[in-house]
Motif scaffolding. Structure first.
Motif, PDB file in Angstrom:
ATOM      1  N   VAL A 185     -50.347 -69.943  23.634  1.00 56.92           N
ATOM      2  CA  VAL A 185     -52.059 -70.162  23.686  1.00 56.92           C
ATOM      3  C   VAL A 185     -52.816 -68.591  24.456  1.00 56.92           C
ATOM      4  O   VAL A 185     -52.510 -68.793  25.580  1.00 56.92           O
ATOM      5  CB  VAL A 185     -52.667 -71.422  24.058  1.00 56.92           C
ATOM      6  N   ILE A 186     -53.461 -68.086  24.052  1.00 57.77           N
ATOM      7  CA  ILE A 186     -54.241 -67.012  24.531  1.00 57.77           C
ATOM      8  C   ILE A 186     -55.726 -67.629  25.147  1.00 57.77           C
ATOM      9  O   ILE A 186     -56.440 -68.135  24.053  1.00 57.77           O
ATOM     10  CB  ILE A 186     -54.491 -65.950  23.714  1.00 57.77           C
ATOM     11  N   ARG A 187     -55.966 -67.614  26.351  1.00 58.30           N
ATOM     12  CA  ARG A 187     -57.322 -67.970  26.783  1.00 58.30           C
ATOM     13  C   ARG A 187     -58.035 -67.228  27.508  1.00 58.30           C
ATOM     14  O   ARG A 187     -57.388 -66.158  28.238  1.00 58.30           O
ATOM     15  CB  ARG A 187     -57.040 -69.380  27.764  1.00 58.30           C
ATOM     16  N   THR A 188     -59.446 -67.210  27.641  1.00 61.27           N
ATOM     17  CA  THR A 188     -60.274 -66.150  28.224  1.00 61.27           C
ATOM     18  C   THR A 188     -60.434 -66.506  29.592  1.00 61.27           C
ATOM     19  O   THR A 188     -60.035 -67.745  29.879  1.00 61.27           O
ATOM     20  CB  THR A 188     -61.536 -66.329  27.500  1.00 61.27           C
ATOM     21  N   ALA A 189     -60.988 -65.795  30.498  1.00 61.51           N
ATOM     22  CA  ALA A 189     -61.324 -66.189  31.920  1.00 61.51           C
ATOM     23  C   ALA A 189     -61.910 -67.513  32.044  1.00 61.51           C
ATOM     24  O   ALA A 189     -61.937 -68.393  32.845  1.00 61.51           O
ATOM     25  CB  ALA A 189     -61.930 -65.130  32.515  1.00 61.51           C
ATOM     26  N   GLY A 197     -61.461 -64.271  42.856  1.00 60.38           N
ATOM     27  CA  GLY A 197     -61.692 -64.910  41.400  1.00 60.38           C
ATOM     28  C   GLY A 197     -60.636 -64.750  40.394  1.00 60.38           C
ATOM     29  O   GLY A 197     -59.733 -64.378  40.651  1.00 60.38           O
ATOM     30  N   ILE A 198     -61.053 -64.870  39.121  1.00 57.79           N
ATOM     31  CA  ILE A 198     -60.247 -64.660  38.129  1.00 57.79           C
ATOM     32  C   ILE A 198     -60.050 -63.420  37.592  1.00 57.79           C
ATOM     33  O   ILE A 198     -61.267 -62.820  37.244  1.00 57.79           O
ATOM     34  CB  ILE A 198     -60.495 -65.653  36.840  1.00 57.79           C
ATOM     35  N   VAL A 199     -59.094 -62.529  37.796  1.00 49.86           N
ATOM     36  CA  VAL A 199     -58.791 -61.202  37.544  1.00 49.86           C
ATOM     37  C   VAL A 199     -57.559 -60.864  36.876  1.00 49.86           C
ATOM     38  O   VAL A 199     -56.621 -61.717  36.884  1.00 49.86           O
ATOM     39  CB  VAL A 199     -59.156 -60.310  38.925  1.00 49.86           C
ATOM     40  N   ALA A 200     -57.604 -59.417  36.507  1.00 49.51           N
ATOM     41  CA  ALA A 200     -56.227 -59.047  36.033  1.00 49.51           C
ATOM     42  C   ALA A 200     -55.228 -59.117  37.316  1.00 49.51           C
ATOM     43  O   ALA A 200     -55.506 -58.685  38.074  1.00 49.51           O
ATOM     44  CB  ALA A 200     -56.366 -57.559  35.394  1.00 49.51           C
ATOM     45  N   THR A 255     -53.196 -57.063  37.747  1.00 49.42           N
ATOM     46  CA  THR A 255     -52.894 -55.695  38.422  1.00 49.42           C
ATOM     47  C   THR A 255     -53.989 -55.550  39.506  1.00 49.42           C
ATOM     48  O   THR A 255     -53.896 -54.685  40.482  1.00 49.42           O
ATOM     49  CB  THR A 255     -53.062 -54.689  37.506  1.00 49.42           C
ATOM     50  N   SER A 256     -55.283 -56.418  39.451  1.00 51.12           N
ATOM     51  CA  SER A 256     -56.279 -56.046  40.281  1.00 51.12           C
ATOM     52  C   SER A 256     -56.166 -56.857  41.598  1.00 51.12           C
ATOM     53  O   SER A 256     -57.145 -57.252  42.515  1.00 51.12           O
ATOM     54  CB  SER A 256     -57.650 -56.246  39.697  1.00 51.12           C
ATOM     55  N   TRP A 257     -55.002 -58.048  41.643  1.00 50.58           N
ATOM     56  CA  TRP A 257     -55.276 -59.055  42.462  1.00 50.58           C
ATOM     57  C   TRP A 257     -54.382 -58.415  43.749  1.00 50.58           C
ATOM     58  O   TRP A 257     -53.391 -58.348  43.902  1.00 50.58           O
ATOM     59  CB  TRP A 257     -54.484 -60.328  42.054  1.00 50.58           C
ATOM     60  N   LYS A 258     -55.392 -57.954  44.791  1.00 52.28           N
ATOM     61  CA  LYS A 258     -54.839 -57.672  46.010  1.00 52.28           C
ATOM     62  C   LYS A 258     -53.757 -56.641  45.594  1.00 52.28           C
ATOM     63  O   LYS A 258     -52.732 -56.933  46.424  1.00 52.28           O
ATOM     64  CB  LYS A 258     -54.374 -58.729  46.969  1.00 52.28           C
ATOM     65  N   PRO A 259     -53.672 -55.506  45.088  1.00 53.27           N
ATOM     66  CA  PRO A 259     -52.669 -54.671  44.804  1.00 53.27           C
ATOM     67  C   PRO A 259     -52.275 -54.031  46.160  1.00 53.27           C
ATOM     68  O   PRO A 259     -53.012 -53.669  47.175  1.00 53.27           O
ATOM     69  CB  PRO A 259     -53.455 -53.599  43.776  1.00 53.27           C
ATOM     70  N   ASP A 260     -50.811 -54.019  46.169  1.00 52.40           N
ATOM     71  CA  ASP A 260     -50.340 -53.204  47.237  1.00 52.40           C
ATOM     72  C   ASP A 260     -50.531 -51.653  46.967  1.00 52.40           C
ATOM     73  O   ASP A 260     -50.692 -51.303  45.812  1.00 52.40           O
ATOM     74  CB  ASP A 260     -48.827 -53.237  47.245  1.00 52.40           C
ATOM     75  N   PRO A 261     -50.752 -50.885  48.186  1.00 54.68           N
ATOM     76  CA  PRO A 261     -51.243 -49.419  48.185  1.00 54.68           C
ATOM     77  C   PRO A 261     -50.172 -48.628  47.286  1.00 54.68           C
ATOM     78  O   PRO A 261     -50.435 -47.832  46.347  1.00 54.68           O
ATOM     79  CB  PRO A 261     -51.234 -48.771  49.698  1.00 54.68           C
ATOM     80  N   ASP A 262     -48.868 -48.974  47.152  1.00 55.68           N
ATOM     81  CA  ASP A 262     -47.815 -48.304  46.330  1.00 55.68           C
ATOM     82  C   ASP A 262     -47.819 -48.787  44.872  1.00 55.68           C
ATOM     83  O   ASP A 262     -47.195 -48.363  44.069  1.00 55.68           O
ATOM     84  CB  ASP A 262     -46.266 -48.205  46.957  1.00 55.68           C
ATOM     85  N   PRO A 302     -50.956 -49.185  35.603  1.00 53.60           N
ATOM     86  CA  PRO A 302     -52.102 -49.230  34.560  1.00 53.60           C
ATOM     87  C   PRO A 302     -52.749 -50.643  34.564  1.00 53.60           C
ATOM     88  O   PRO A 302     -51.754 -51.711  34.433  1.00 53.60           O
ATOM     89  CB  PRO A 302     -51.231 -48.765  33.228  1.00 53.60           C
ATOM     90  N   PRO A 303     -53.940 -50.884  34.439  1.00 53.04           N
ATOM     91  CA  PRO A 303     -54.503 -52.122  34.691  1.00 53.04           C
ATOM     92  C   PRO A 303     -54.001 -53.055  33.491  1.00 53.04           C
ATOM     93  O   PRO A 303     -53.704 -52.501  32.207  1.00 53.04           O
ATOM     94  CB  PRO A 303     -55.923 -51.745  34.253  1.00 53.04           C
ATOM     95  N   GLN A 304     -53.643 -54.194  33.486  1.00 52.64           N
ATOM     96  CA  GLN A 304     -53.121 -55.097  32.578  1.00 52.64           C
ATOM     97  C   GLN A 304     -54.253 -56.336  32.194  1.00 52.64           C
ATOM     98  O   GLN A 304     -53.992 -57.437  32.902  1.00 52.64           O
ATOM     99  CB  GLN A 304     -51.890 -55.647  32.501  1.00 52.64           C
ATOM    100  N   PRO A 305     -55.360 -56.064  31.660  1.00 53.94           N
ATOM    101  CA  PRO A 305     -56.372 -57.102  31.629  1.00 53.94           C
ATOM    102  C   PRO A 305     -55.884 -58.465  30.781  1.00 53.94           C
ATOM    103  O   PRO A 305     -56.407 -59.307  30.977  1.00 53.94           O
ATOM    104  CB  PRO A 305     -57.601 -56.472  30.726  1.00 53.94           C
ATOM    105  N   THR A 306     -54.631 -58.357  29.995  1.00 58.40           N
ATOM    106  CA  THR A 306     -54.362 -59.681  29.368  1.00 58.40           C
ATOM    107  C   THR A 306     -53.520 -60.299  30.082  1.00 58.40           C
ATOM    108  O   THR A 306     -53.003 -61.561  29.620  1.00 58.40           O
ATOM    109  CB  THR A 306     -53.357 -59.117  28.005  1.00 58.40           C
ATOM    110  N   ALA A 307     -53.107 -60.011  31.495  1.00 58.92           N
ATOM    111  CA  ALA A 307     -52.425 -60.927  32.372  1.00 58.92           C
ATOM    112  C   ALA A 307     -53.507 -61.358  33.508  1.00 58.92           C
ATOM    113  O   ALA A 307     -53.633 -60.682  34.483  1.00 58.92           O
ATOM    114  CB  ALA A 307     -50.943 -60.203  33.048  1.00 58.92           C
TER     115      ALA A 307
END
Ligand SMILES: C[S@@+](CC[C@H](N)C(=O)[O-])C[C@H]1O[C@@H](n2cnc3c(N)ncnc32)[C@H](O)[C@@H]1O
Length: 271
Positions: free
Chosen positions: A220-224, A241-244, A246-253, A258-263
């Motif tokens: 089931v695919i759900r929105t934020a 908050g609710i984010v991709a 890849t955007s959740w406290k990314p490590d510098p390396d 590439p951003p993954q808005p579907t996760a």
């Protein structure tokens, strides 16, 4: 069975693709069968960046466990834990705190069997078979309550599993039941498949989603907004908050991933 492997539990049907084994293959693991590999090939031809979504999700799991342990969390209940692969929760948590306790729960017998085999001799981690759709059977089971102290904070991980729970199984009530079992200061970590951004990508995603309808665990695919509504009033969303993933406290390396808005991911604290 189409592949004769002595390690496969009797009750496992290797003729039907299975989410745990498909994900294992997506991450480069070996506990999967032809049917799972073919399924993944079809899913990725419908949705070519599916493997990046799997990688972004797994990488988020590692970062969030490290973050929680460094914030003092010592107990983890990992529901929908999957077949062990690189960077398992107990390895990350116990590297920082050798006394950190982890209970893995999965509906899939192979995931549980492989977890048990990896955990042999580890006094602070165990694996049990369980179904997130029946949360009381997990939360109040002897194997769990004698191992985790629910009078103290517990971090419950539902990473890439809630999207296998359809609305007909009432995921909001499932999360409320989990919330009821936790003391204030506990955490809930969720990652969830979300809609693609462009119409073209959404069409490919829909093709891949339809493939999952042929498995025992349709997606089931759900929105934020839908995900936030599921968290209810018991949990307060933590920054960012609710984010991709890849955007959740990314490590510098990992900043160039590439951003993954579907996760989508969310970390919340029990009020
Ligand atoms: C995509 S894997 C995620 C594994 C791991 N949490 C991660 O993110 O790296 C999803 C897992 O959820 C399990 N699963 C699906 N439905 C479930 C349910 N109702 N209860 C428990 N586990 C479930 C599958 O067997 C599979 O191992």
């Amino acid at each position: 069975m189409t592949e004769s492997d002595a390690w496969v539990p009797d009750e496992v049907d290797v003729t039907v693709p299975n989410a745990a084994r498909v994900y294992d293959f997506a991450l480069g693991g070996v506990h999967n069968f032809k049917v799972d590999r073919e399924f993944w090939e079809r899913a990725t031809s419908a949705n070519p960046h599916a493997h990046l979504v799997a990688r972004a999700n797994r990488s988020f799991l590692g970062r969030v466990v490290r973050d929680l342990v460094s914030g003092g969390v010592t107990q983890f209940l990992d529901i929908g834990s999957g077949i062990p692969t690189l960077g398992n929760v107990h390895e990350i948590a116990q590297e920082a705190n050798p006394g950190a306790r982890v209970v893995y729960v999965d509906i899939d017998p192979i995931a549980v069997q492989q977890s048990r085999s990896l955990l042999a001799g580890n006094p602070y981690a165990r694996a049990v078979e369980g179904d997130l759709r029946k949360p009381e059977d997990i939360l109040y089971r002897d194997e769990v309550v004698e191992f985790l102290d629910f009078s103290r904070p517990v971090a419950v991980l539902m990473v890439a599993v809630l999207h296998f729970v359809p609305d007909t199984d009432d995921p909001a009530t499932i999360l409320a039941t989990v919330g009821n079992a936790l003391v204030s200061g506990s955490h809930l970590v969720v990652s969830h498949l979300a809609p693609e951004v462009t119409p073209e990508a959404r069409e490919k995603q829909e093709q891949a989603r339809r493939l999952y309808e042929r498995t025992p665990t349709p997606v089931v695919i759900r929105t934020a907004e839908e995900l936030e509504a599921l968290l209810g009033d018991d949990f307060a969303l933590l920054e960012p908050g609710i984010v991709a993933a890849t955007s959740w406290k990314p490590d510098p390396d990992e900043a160039d991933e590439p951003p993954q808005p579907t996760a989508l991911v969310a970390v919340a604290r029990k009020r």
